[in-house]
Design a protein around this motif. Structure first.
Motif, PDB file in Angstrom:
ATOM      1  N   PHE A 646     -24.317  10.833 -15.581  1.00 30.95           N
ATOM      2  CA  PHE A 646     -23.526  10.772 -16.811  1.00 30.95           C
ATOM      3  C   PHE A 646     -22.993  12.158 -17.209  1.00 30.95           C
ATOM      4  CE2 PHE A 646     -26.636   7.209 -17.736  1.00 30.95           C
ATOM      5  CZ  PHE A 646     -25.738   6.194 -17.421  1.00 30.95           C
ATOM      6  N   MET A 647     -22.939  13.098 -16.271  1.00 31.76           N
ATOM      7  CA  MET A 647     -22.666  14.475 -16.644  1.00 31.76           C
ATOM      8  C   MET A 647     -21.266  14.674 -17.236  1.00 31.76           C
ATOM      9  SD  MET A 647     -24.348  17.141 -17.081  1.00 31.76           S
ATOM     10  CE  MET A 647     -25.800  16.417 -16.345  1.00 31.76           C
ATOM     11  N   LEU A 648     -20.275  13.878 -16.820  1.00 32.47           N
ATOM     12  CA  LEU A 648     -18.946  14.021 -17.431  1.00 32.47           C
ATOM     13  C   LEU A 648     -18.988  13.708 -18.927  1.00 32.47           C
ATOM     14  CD1 LEU A 648     -16.349  12.556 -14.882  1.00 32.47           C
ATOM     15  CD2 LEU A 648     -16.674  14.935 -15.561  1.00 32.47           C
ATOM     16  N   ALA A 649     -19.897  12.806 -19.323  1.00 26.47           N
ATOM     17  CA  ALA A 649     -20.022  12.460 -20.746  1.00 26.47           C
ATOM     18  C   ALA A 649     -20.428  13.673 -21.577  1.00 26.47           C
ATOM     19  CB  ALA A 649     -21.041  11.345 -20.925  1.00 26.47           C
ATOM     20  N   LYS A 650     -21.023  14.660 -20.917  1.00 25.70           N
ATOM     21  CA  LYS A 650     -21.459  15.862 -21.626  1.00 25.70           C
ATOM     22  C   LYS A 650     -20.276  16.592 -22.261  1.00 25.70           C
ATOM     23  CE  LYS A 650     -24.516  19.848 -20.845  1.00 25.70           C
ATOM     24  NZ  LYS A 650     -25.388  20.497 -19.847  1.00 25.70           N
ATOM     25  N   LEU A 651     -19.077  16.469 -21.639  1.00 29.48           N
ATOM     26  CA  LEU A 651     -17.899  17.142 -22.185  1.00 29.48           C
ATOM     27  C   LEU A 651     -17.600  16.664 -23.600  1.00 29.48           C
ATOM     28  CD1 LEU A 651     -15.598  19.173 -21.536  1.00 29.48           C
ATOM     29  CD2 LEU A 651     -14.217  17.206 -20.841  1.00 29.48           C
ATOM     30  N   ALA A 652     -17.896  15.400 -23.885  1.00 33.17           N
ATOM     31  CA  ALA A 652     -17.591  14.850 -25.206  1.00 33.17           C
ATOM     32  C   ALA A 652     -18.340  15.584 -26.310  1.00 33.17           C
ATOM     33  CB  ALA A 652     -17.927  13.366 -25.241  1.00 33.17           C
ATOM     34  N   LEU A 653     -19.589  15.977 -26.043  1.00 30.65           N
ATOM     35  CA  LEU A 653     -20.408  16.603 -27.080  1.00 30.65           C
ATOM     36  C   LEU A 653     -20.402  18.126 -27.038  1.00 30.65           C
ATOM     37  CD1 LEU A 653     -21.360  13.756 -27.727  1.00 30.65           C
ATOM     38  CD2 LEU A 653     -23.675  14.651 -27.955  1.00 30.65           C
ATOM     39  N   LEU A 654     -19.662  18.721 -26.121  1.00 28.23           N
ATOM     40  CA  LEU A 654     -19.590  20.178 -26.095  1.00 28.23           C
ATOM     41  C   LEU A 654     -18.881  20.690 -27.344  1.00 28.23           C
ATOM     42  CD1 LEU A 654     -18.751  21.518 -22.514  1.00 28.23           C
ATOM     43  CD2 LEU A 654     -20.948  21.390 -23.670  1.00 28.23           C
ATOM     44  N   ARG A 655     -19.462  21.720 -27.942  1.00 28.44           N
ATOM     45  CA  ARG A 655     -18.840  22.339 -29.104  1.00 28.44           C
ATOM     46  C   ARG A 655     -17.769  23.333 -28.655  1.00 28.44           C
ATOM     47  NH1 ARG A 655     -24.331  23.269 -30.224  1.00 28.44           N
ATOM     48  NH2 ARG A 655     -23.912  25.485 -29.859  1.00 28.44           N
ATOM     49  N   TRP A 656     -16.955  23.757 -29.606  1.00 25.94           N
ATOM     50  CA  TRP A 656     -15.883  24.713 -29.319  1.00 25.94           C
ATOM     51  C   TRP A 656     -16.441  26.023 -28.759  1.00 25.94           C
ATOM     52  CZ3 TRP A 656     -10.978  23.198 -29.372  1.00 25.94           C
ATOM     53  CH2 TRP A 656      -9.955  24.157 -29.316  1.00 25.94           C
ATOM     54  N   ASP A 657     -17.576  26.466 -29.321  1.00 29.99           N
ATOM     55  CA  ASP A 657     -18.124  27.753 -28.906  1.00 29.99           C
ATOM     56  C   ASP A 657     -18.802  27.694 -27.539  1.00 29.99           C
ATOM     57  OD1 ASP A 657     -20.110  26.113 -30.004  1.00 29.99           O
ATOM     58  OD2 ASP A 657     -21.404  27.817 -30.456  1.00 29.99           O
ATOM     59  N   GLU A 658     -18.946  26.480 -26.954  1.00 30.46           N
ATOM     60  CA  GLU A 658     -19.564  26.344 -25.638  1.00 30.46           C
ATOM     61  C   GLU A 658     -18.531  26.308 -24.509  1.00 30.46           C
ATOM     62  OE1 GLU A 658     -23.624  23.864 -26.173  1.00 30.46           O
ATOM     63  OE2 GLU A 658     -21.814  22.760 -26.763  1.00 30.46           O
ATOM     64  N   LEU A 659     -17.249  26.268 -24.855  1.00 28.99           N
ATOM     65  CA  LEU A 659     -16.211  26.141 -23.826  1.00 28.99           C
ATOM     66  C   LEU A 659     -16.079  27.412 -22.986  1.00 28.99           C
ATOM     67  CD1 LEU A 659     -13.460  24.174 -25.788  1.00 28.99           C
ATOM     68  CD2 LEU A 659     -15.178  23.299 -24.188  1.00 28.99           C
ATOM     69  N   ALA A 660     -16.353  28.568 -23.592  1.00 28.80           N
ATOM     70  CA  ALA A 660     -16.266  29.812 -22.824  1.00 28.80           C
ATOM     71  C   ALA A 660     -17.314  29.827 -21.706  1.00 28.80           C
ATOM     72  CB  ALA A 660     -16.459  31.014 -23.749  1.00 28.80           C
ATOM     73  N   GLU A 661     -18.513  29.303 -21.995  1.00 27.20           N
ATOM     74  CA  GLU A 661     -19.560  29.228 -20.970  1.00 27.20           C
ATOM     75  C   GLU A 661     -19.135  28.290 -19.842  1.00 27.20           C
ATOM     76  OE1 GLU A 661     -24.276  27.888 -20.461  1.00 27.20           O
ATOM     77  OE2 GLU A 661     -23.289  27.774 -22.431  1.00 27.20           O
ATOM     78  N   LEU A 662     -18.588  27.134 -20.201  1.00 24.43           N
ATOM     79  CA  LEU A 662     -18.122  26.190 -19.181  1.00 24.43           C
ATOM     80  C   LEU A 662     -17.007  26.800 -18.338  1.00 24.43           C
ATOM     81  CD1 LEU A 662     -18.023  23.404 -17.862  1.00 24.43           C
ATOM     82  CD2 LEU A 662     -16.543  22.641 -19.756  1.00 24.43           C
ATOM     83  N   ALA A 663     -16.083  27.528 -18.981  1.00 26.19           N
ATOM     84  CA  ALA A 663     -14.979  28.156 -18.240  1.00 26.19           C
ATOM     85  C   ALA A 663     -15.504  29.178 -17.235  1.00 26.19           C
ATOM     86  CB  ALA A 663     -14.003  28.815 -19.214  1.00 26.19           C
ATOM     87  N   THR A 664     -16.587  29.878 -17.581  1.00 31.55           N
ATOM     88  CA  THR A 664     -17.168  30.860 -16.659  1.00 31.55           C
ATOM     89  C   THR A 664     -17.690  30.181 -15.396  1.00 31.55           C
ATOM     90  OG1 THR A 664     -17.786  32.322 -18.489  1.00 31.55           O
ATOM     91  CG2 THR A 664     -18.959  32.617 -16.404  1.00 31.55           C
ATOM     92  N   TYR A 665     -18.395  29.058 -15.548  1.00 34.82           N
ATOM     93  CA  TYR A 665     -18.910  28.331 -14.379  1.00 34.82           C
ATOM     94  C   TYR A 665     -17.768  27.733 -13.554  1.00 34.82           C
ATOM     95  CZ  TYR A 665     -23.399  28.811 -16.736  1.00 34.82           C
ATOM     96  OH  TYR A 665     -24.524  29.320 -17.339  1.00 34.82           O
ATOM     97  N   LEU A 666     -16.725  27.280 -14.213  1.00 34.01           N
ATOM     98  CA  LEU A 666     -15.562  26.754 -13.489  1.00 34.01           C
ATOM     99  C   LEU A 666     -14.881  27.861 -12.686  1.00 34.01           C
ATOM    100  CD1 LEU A 666     -13.953  24.425 -16.191  1.00 34.01           C
ATOM    101  CD2 LEU A 666     -15.031  23.702 -14.045  1.00 34.01           C
ATOM    102  N   SER A 667     -14.779  29.048 -13.281  1.00 32.09           N
ATOM    103  CA  SER A 667     -14.142  30.187 -12.600  1.00 32.09           C
ATOM    104  C   SER A 667     -14.917  30.569 -11.341  1.00 32.09           C
ATOM    105  CB  SER A 667     -14.062  31.375 -13.563  1.00 32.09           C
ATOM    106  OG  SER A 667     -13.620  32.537 -12.894  1.00 32.09           O
ATOM    107  N   LYS A 668     -16.248  30.613 -11.445  1.00 31.99           N
ATOM    108  CA  LYS A 668     -17.072  30.966 -10.278  1.00 31.99           C
ATOM    109  C   LYS A 668     -16.921  29.929  -9.173  1.00 31.99           C
ATOM    110  CE  LYS A 668     -20.617  33.584 -12.795  1.00 31.99           C
ATOM    111  NZ  LYS A 668     -22.050  33.643 -13.187  1.00 31.99           N
ATOM    112  N   ALA A 669     -16.891  28.646  -9.569  1.00 31.69           N
ATOM    113  CA  ALA A 669     -16.750  27.582  -8.570  1.00 31.69           C
ATOM    114  C   ALA A 669     -15.390  27.636  -7.890  1.00 31.69           C
ATOM    115  CB  ALA A 669     -16.958  26.233  -9.244  1.00 31.69           C
TER     116      ALA A 669
END
Length: 737
Positions: A646-669
Motif C-alpha cells: 500500500f506504499m503509494l497510499a502513503k503519498l496521500a498523507l504526506l505533509r507539505w514539509d515532508e516533500l523535500a525528503e521524498l524529493a531527495t530519495y527520488l533524486s538519488k534513485a
C-alpha cells in the motif's frame, strides 16, 4: 484603573441605558421636526423645518444609536435626514430670533452630509460664517458676529463655533470633493489660509487654557474652551500618533480638564458663548462638549488608538459623569421608557427638559458605551491572545489558496469552502465599523463557526490565521493549556472565565486549537472530555453563535471525540476536512524541488491519482474484513505500520514539509541510473516513499481515520454562501445561494 469585571459590568449598564435613547427622542418628534419642549404644541402640520438646531441635534444623536439598541416598535427615521437637508435650506437660519452664526455652525454639518448636491445656499451659509474673518483680518477664531453690527459688539471667537466650522469644511470635502476644490480656488474666500488660521488659533487657545488650568486658583480658566480646543486638536490635527510632544500636550490637557470635574461628576458653567436676543446667554452644554470629545476617539484614522489610550485612565470619571446624568433624568409620563434632561440655560423654562439637551446626553452615553466596549475588548484580547505575524489581506488570500488545495472529497477545496462560507459574507456585509463594539458584523443567515478536522500538520491553524488576516479581524488562539492553566480540577471555572472574555470580543476570529489534546495529555477519559464539551462549552458556544460578533473554529485531529450534541446547528455550521495537500499540488511541488534543488528539470510522474485512490479503497476493505474478527483484531491492525503493498497510499498523507525528503530519495534513485531518466515510475515512487520516515501518528490507523474522515464532512444548508472571491470593500449586497 477599573478591573475587567468592573468594565464589563459598566458596559452592560450602559447598553441598558441606551435602550431609552430612541424612545426618548422619538417622543419629541413632530412632523419633520423635533419639539424644543415636550409641552410645546404639535408641529405635525408644518412642512417647514422648525427648531433647526434642535432638530439637527436630535437627528445627529439618533445616528449614534445602533440597530441592536433600537427597540422594536419604533420606526426608522432614515428618510428624514434627506428631507431635513433639503427643506432646511429654504428657511431663515436663526436660533431664538438671533444667533445666526451659531445656527449655521451647528446645523450645517448635517445638512451637507445628507444633501444630494452642493447647493448654492450651502456656499452662501459658509461665506456668512467666514465673513467675520475677512472683515477683521486679525480675527482667526469663529464667534457670533453680525455683519450689520459694529465689530466691537461682536462676541469673542470661541472654540465651540470654530470646531463646528471646521466640521462643515470636513463634511464638504468628504461629501463634495470637487466642489471643495472649487472653494479652495475661490480667491474671495482664501479658504486654505482661513482653515490654517483657525487651526493655529485653536492650538494657541489650547495652550492658553492649559496654562490657566495649571494654576488652580485662576479665575480666568474656562474648561469649556479647553475641551473644545482640545476637540479641534484631536479631530483635525494629524500625525500625533507618532509625535510624542503632541501626545504630551493631549495628556496634559486631559489632566487639566478632569481636574475641574466636581464631586458630583459634572462641570461648572463657564463664560457664555454669546447672548440670545430673546432668551439670554448661550452656554456650552457640558454633555454636548464631552460627546464631541469622546467621538474624536471613534473615527477610523491612525491617531484613534492614541486618543483611546489617553482617555482610558479617566474611564471612572467619565462613568461618574454618566451617573450624574442618570441621577438628574426627568421621567416624561405617560411612557415610563421616556426621559429628558434640562440644560439649565433658559431662565424662562428653568427645569423643563429640552430635546437638544436630551439628545446631547444620549450622544455622550452612546460614545461612552462604545469606548467602554472597546476597552473591554482590549482587556479580553490582552488576556487571551499572543502577538503573531500578520499578513496583508492579499497575502493572506494567497496563503489560503495555497494551503487550501487539499486531498479531499469532491465537495470543494478547503479554500473554496472558507471563502464562500466565511470570508465573502464578512467582506460583503455593510456592517464594517470596528469602532462599534456592539455591532453584528455577521448577518443572521450566514455561517459563523466550523470544526476543521483531519491529520496533523495539514495547516488547519495557518488557514484560520490567514482567514483572520484576509478579513482584517483580530485573531485569538486557545489551546488545551489555557483551560488547565489553574489545574484540571478547576477546568470548569477556567472555562467560565475564558468565555466571559470571549463574549466581550467583536470583529475577531477565535481558534480552539486541538483542545481535545486534554484527553491525551491530561489522562482524561474520552467520555469525560465529551462531557466537558457538552456541559461546559456547548451553552457558551451557543451564546457566541447567537451574538454574531465573532467567527470561531475548532481544529482537531480526532473528530470521533466530538459527539452529535456538539455537531449541530447553532453550535457549528460546518465540518470541514483539512487533509494533506492534493495530488496535483504535491506533484507540482515535487517537480519544483527536483528542478530547483536537485538540478533535475522536466521530470514527469507516471503515477496517477486513481492508482493512489485504489490503494486507499483496498485499505478500507482490509479494515472492514478485519473488523469482522472483533475489536482486538481490529485494534491490532490499526497499530501496524503501512504494508509495502500500500506504499503509494502513503503519498496521500504526506505533509507539505515532508516533500523535500521524498524529493531527495527520488533524486538519488534517478541519478543511480544511466542515463538519468526523465520519467518517475510508480515503482520508483513506491521505493522512495518506503524510505520517508513515519512519525508515531502515521500508522494504519491514520489511514483508516483519513478514509473515515473523507465521509464526515457536512454543513448547515440553512446558512447562506457567497461563491467566488470577493475583494475588500466590493460587493455589499450579496444573494444567498
Amino acid at each position: 484603573m477599573l478591573s475587567f469585571e468592573q468594565l464589563t459590568e459598566a458596559r452592560r449598564s450602559l447598553q441598558n441605558f441606551c435602550l431609552f435613547h430612541a424612545p426618548s427622542l422619538l417622543a419629541r418628534k413632530s412632523g419633520i421636526s423635533f419639539k424644543l419642549f415636550p409641552t410645546e404644541d404639535s408641529l405635525e402640520r408644518s412642512r417647514r423645518v422648525r427648531h433647526l438646531t434642535t432638530t439637527a441635534t436630535c437627528l445627529s444623536s439618533l445616528q449614534d444609536c445602533p440597530g441592536q439598541l433600537w427597540p422594536t416598535g419604533y420606526g426608522s427615521v432614515d428618510k428624514l435626514y434627506g428631507i431635513f437637508a433639503q427643506r432646511s435650506l429654504r428657511r431663515k437660519w436663526v436660533s431664538d430670533g438671533s444667533a445666526e452664526i451659531y445656527c449655521r455652525c451647528r446645523a450645517l454639518p448635517l445638512v451637507v452630509k445628507y444633501s444630494e448636491k452642493f447647493e448654492r445656499a450651502i456656499e452662501k451659509h459658509l461665506f456668512r460664517i467666514l465673513a467675520q474673518l475677512k472683515m477683521n483680518p486679525e480675527r482667526f477664531g469663529i464667534g457670533e458676529a453680525d455683519e450689520e453690527q459694529d465689530e466691537r459688539d461682536w462676541s469673542p471667537p470661541n472654540a465651540f463655533h470654530t470646531y463646528w466650522t471646521l466640521d462643515i469644511l470636513y463634511e464638504i470635502e468628504t461629501r463634495f470633493p470637487r466642489d471643495y476644490k472649487g472653494l479652495l480656488a475661490d480667491k474671495r474666500l482664501s479658504l486654505s489660509l482661513k482653515r490654517q488660521g483657525m487651526l493655529a488659533w485653536a492650538r494657541q487657545r489650547l495652550g492658553y487654557e492649559i496654562s490657566l488650568h495649571s494654576e488652580p486658583r485662576s479665575s480666568e480658566l474656562d474648561s469649556d474652551q479647553l475641551a473644545w480646543s482640545l476637540a479641534i486638536f484631536l479631530r483635525f490635527d494629524q500625525n500625533f500618533h507618532s509625535d510624542l510632544a503632541k501626545q504630551d500636550v493631549i495628556k496634559q490637557a486631559l489632566k487639566c480638564l478632569f481636574s475641574t470635574q466636581n464631586d458630583v461628576g459634572t462641570w461648572s458653567h463657564y463664560k457664555p458663548l454669546f447672548h440670545y436676543r430673546d432668551s439670554g446667554n448661550g452656554y456650552c452644554y457640558v454633555y454636548e462638549t464631552f460627546a464631541v470629545l469622546l467621538q474624536c476617539a471613534l473615527v477610523e484614522r491612525p491617531e484613534t488608538e492614541v486618543i483611546q489610550a489617553l482617555l482610558r485612565p479617566y474611564c471612572e470619571k467619565l462613568l461618574n459623569f454618566w451617573h450624574y446624568a442618570d441621577s438628574t433624568k426627568i421621567p416624561l409620563p405617560p411612557d415610563e421608557n421616556v426621559y429628558g434632561w434640562s440644560s439649565g440655560h433658559r431662565i424662562g423654562n428653568l427645569g423643563e427638559p429640552e430635546s437638544w439637551a436630551t439628545a446631547s446626553v444620549f450622544q455622550y452615553v452612546q460614545a461612552l458605551r462604545r469606548l467602554v466596549g472597546i476597552w473591554c475588548r482590549e482587556e479580553a484580547l490582552r488576556s487571551l491572545s499572543r502577538s503573531q505575524k500578520k499578513l496583508t489581506p492579499d497575502a493572506a488570500a494567497d496563503e489560503i489558496a495555497s494551503r487550501g488545495k487539499t486531498w479531499g472529497p469532491s465537495k470543494g477545496s478547503v479554500s473554496e469552502q472558507l471563502w464562500k462560507m466565511f470570508i465573502n459574507p464578512v467582506r460583503a456585509h455593510s456592517c464594517t465599523d470596528k469602532l462599534e463594539p456592539d455591532s453584528q458584523p455577521i448577518e443572521e443567515n450566514y455561517a459563523r463557526s466550523a470544526i476543521l478536522f483531519g491529520p496533523p500538520g495539514t495547516s488547519k491553524t495557518t488557514l484560520i490565521r490567514s482567514l483572520a488576516d484576509a478579513i482584517e479581524w483580530k485573531y485569538v488562539e486557545l489551546h488545551a493549556s489555557h483551560f488547565v492553566a489553574e489545574g484540571l480540577a478547576l477546568v470548569q471555572k477556567t472555562a467560565d472565565r475564558i468565555f466571559k472574555q470571549l463574549s466581550e470580543l467583536d470583529h475577531t476570529v477565535v481558534l480552539f486549537d486541538e483542545i481535545d489534546e486534554l484527553v491525551r495529555e491530561r489522562d482524561m477519559e474520552k467520555d469525560a472530555f465529551g462531557r466537558f464539551l457538552t456541559t461546559s462549552m456547548l451553552p457558551k458556544l451557543a451564546q457566541l453563535w447567537d451574538a454574531r460578533k465573532i467567527l470561531y473554529f475548532v481544529a482537531t485531529n480526532h473528530i470521533n471525540y466530538f459527539d452529535s450534541a456538539i455537531i449541530r446547528s447553532h453550535r457549528f455550521d460546518a465540518l470541514i476536512l483539512v487533509s494533506p495537500p492534493s495530488f496535483e499540488a504535491k506533484i507540482g511541488e515535487l517537480k519544483r524541488i527536483l528542478a530547483e534543488k536537485h538540478d533535475l528539470p522536466g521530470c514527469n510522474f507516471k503515477t496517477t491519482k486513481s492508482e493512489i485512490q485504489q490503494q486507499l479503497k483496498q485499505l478500507r476493505v482490509e479494515e472492514a474484513e478485519t473488523a469482522k474478527n472483533g475489536e482486538p483484531a481490529s485494534q491490532l491492525l490499526r497499530e501496524q505500520k503501512l504494508d509495502s503493498k500500500f506504499m503509494l497510499a502513503k503519498l496521500a498523507l504526506l505533509r507539505w514539509d515532508e516533500l523535500a525528503e521524498l524529493a531527495t530519495y527520488l533524486s538519488k534513485a534517478l541519478r543511480a541510473q544511466s542515463p538519468v531518466p526523465k520519467s518517475i515510475s510508480s515503482k520508483l515512487l513506491e521505493r522512495a516513499l518506503t524510505k520517508v520516515g513515519d512519525s508515531e501518528w502515521r500508522k494504519k490507523k491514520s489511514y483508516f481515520d483519513f478514509l473515515r474522515d473523507m465521509r464526515s464532512e457536512r454543513r448547515d444548508y440553512e446558512m447562506g454562501t457567497i461563491p467566488g472571491r470577493l475583494k475588500l470593500g466590493g460587493l455589499k449586497q450579496a444573494s444567498k445561494t
